[in-house]
Design a protein around this motif. Sequence first.
Motif, PDB file in Angstrom:
ATOM      1  N   THR A   1      13.282  19.890  26.234  1.00 41.14           N
ATOM      2  CA  THR A   1      12.895  20.364  27.561  1.00 41.14           C
ATOM      3  C   THR A   1      12.322  21.777  27.487  1.00 41.14           C
ATOM      4  O   THR A   1      12.560  22.514  26.525  1.00 41.14           O
ATOM      5  N   ILE A   2      11.608  22.175  28.529  1.00 39.49           N
ATOM      6  CA  ILE A   2      11.061  23.524  28.568  1.00 39.49           C
ATOM      7  C   ILE A   2      12.171  24.545  28.762  1.00 39.49           C
ATOM      8  O   ILE A   2      12.044  25.698  28.326  1.00 39.49           O
ATOM      9  N   TYR A   3      13.265  24.154  29.391  1.00 43.53           N
ATOM     10  CA  TYR A   3      14.400  25.074  29.507  1.00 43.53           C
ATOM     11  C   TYR A   3      14.904  25.452  28.113  1.00 43.53           C
ATOM     12  O   TYR A   3      15.088  26.637  27.817  1.00 43.53           O
TER      13      TYR A   3
ATOM     14  N   GLY B   1      13.277  25.170  25.310  1.00 42.69           N
ATOM     15  CA  GLY B   1      12.219  25.900  24.618  1.00 42.69           C
ATOM     16  C   GLY B   1      12.141  27.347  25.053  1.00 42.69           C
ATOM     17  O   GLY B   1      11.947  28.248  24.234  1.00 42.69           O
ATOM     18  N   GLY B   2      12.300  27.572  26.340  1.00 41.96           N
ATOM     19  CA  GLY B   2      12.286  28.940  26.848  1.00 41.96           C
ATOM     20  C   GLY B   2      13.434  29.761  26.289  1.00 41.96           C
ATOM     21  O   GLY B   2      13.262  30.934  25.927  1.00 41.96           O
TER      22      GLY B   2
ATOM     23  N   LEU C   1      11.088  27.826  34.821  1.00 38.28           N
ATOM     24  CA  LEU C   1      10.094  27.003  34.126  1.00 38.28           C
ATOM     25  C   LEU C   1      10.452  25.523  34.218  1.00 38.28           C
ATOM     26  O   LEU C   1       9.575  24.666  34.376  1.00 38.28           O
ATOM     27  N   GLN C   2      11.746  25.236  34.135  1.00 36.00           N
ATOM     28  CA  GLN C   2      12.177  23.842  34.228  1.00 36.00           C
ATOM     29  C   GLN C   2      11.916  23.276  35.618  1.00 36.00           C
ATOM     30  O   GLN C   2      11.540  22.114  35.760  1.00 36.00           O
TER      31      GLN C   2
ATOM     32  N   SER D   1       8.329  22.411  35.689  1.00 38.50           N
ATOM     33  CA  SER D   1       8.128  21.185  34.907  1.00 38.50           C
ATOM     34  C   SER D   1       8.524  19.959  35.721  1.00 38.50           C
ATOM     35  O   SER D   1       7.792  18.959  35.768  1.00 38.50           O
TER      36      SER D   1
ATOM     37  N   PRO E   1       8.768  25.687  21.888  1.00 43.06           N
ATOM     38  CA  PRO E   1       9.214  24.420  22.494  1.00 43.06           C
ATOM     39  C   PRO E   1       8.438  23.223  21.966  1.00 43.06           C
ATOM     40  O   PRO E   1       7.620  22.622  22.675  1.00 43.06           O
TER      41      PRO E   1
ATOM     42  N   PHE F   1       8.903  19.906  23.975  1.00 43.77           N
ATOM     43  CA  PHE F   1       8.214  19.916  25.268  1.00 43.77           C
ATOM     44  C   PHE F   1       6.716  19.722  25.066  1.00 43.77           C
ATOM     45  O   PHE F   1       6.063  19.004  25.839  1.00 43.77           O
TER      46      PHE F   1
END
Length: 391
Positions: free
Chosen positions: A259-261, A263-264, A277-278, A281, A370, A373
């Motif tokens: 997930t972008i979470y 990855g962030g 960010l999530q 997304s 990420p 993602f």
Amino acid sequence: MNFIQTIEGWITRERIRILCILIVPALLLFDLIQIWSNAAMFGRFPYGHDFVAFWSAARLAVEGQPGAVYEPSIYFAMQEELILRGGVLPWFYPPTFLAALMPLGFFGFPAAWVIFSGVGIGGLALAARPFLKGQDRIGWALLLGAPVMGLTLVQGQNGAIVAALMLGAFAARAAGRTWLAAVLIAALTIKPHLAILIPVALLAARDWRLIWRAGLVTLIFLAAPCAVFGTQSWTLAFQHLSKTGWIFAERETLVQMVTIYAGGRLMGLPAEFATALQVVSAGLAVIFVWRLWRDPRVPGELKLAGLLMAALLVPPYGFRYDMVVTLAATLLIAGQAQRQGWMPGERLCLAALWLLPLVLPNIADASNLPAGFALLLLGLWSVRRRVSDLP
């Protein structure tokens, strides 16, 4: 011939067949060797590392102690008798999943893993059959021989079961078996965060009959654990959720997520910004699925591929073993390509979606980016290309 065409020239049926035959057995053999190379672990059952948590919960439920999954002194002590690597695993799942797992508590750990894995593989094969019907055996090889299938088996996870429920639900819907589709959608309450986009798709399609039937059966499924474990089962589950967030902040866990979470957080972003960010997304995934399912030009299989590709863009927690769902989407896109012709670079995109889950944690760990993602976005772009090419 450009670079992409050169690479795609290597993607032949014979090479694909060889990979499909070798990858899953190789992953199982590698895990066996890795475990048994430790003299203290030699001869112990080497598979189902995450399944230790599932089986321990099932055994406690059979023993009349379902609430003990939230008691570390009991739940973790049972896991420690079986764990082969890493640490113990808290219980993250809703009571519906515990109720589904409960029968496995009557079996020993190896037998329970075999049954659990067999249900996942068999269910996925059965659900995929309507979509692979009429295709040659390479489609089945790509499904059952994918790296993510080997990862799911080694870890003893439920990715294949979730994908089977999703595919089966929409196969039943296409066949006009609305009640069966409703039951399979309701069964996704075992892992509800991956099914969030299904109501979006059904609302966009204005499938009111399936919506109300799925809603009714879902209420029954949510009530069932109260009859089995008592009315406090859901209260305990919600209270416990707030105590398990720490494990999702560990680097070892973050690199496994797509997930972008995650990855962030790997990139060093504050939790609040990664959460924002999530949310973006998830919002984009909702818009994508809504527009896709509202478009009358889009064939059903491509709509389903888009829904499956977008599923992991919504929740902040999604792991690479959950990418059996995107594997199913990948094969749906490949089926469209076989019938209508391949687009430039499409073979390479789908090959990446099929193969790269094998090494996503390594890429994320080495780059702090990420990677998972990015692969999900590649899948969404693959669907979008197909839609854009429609007349």
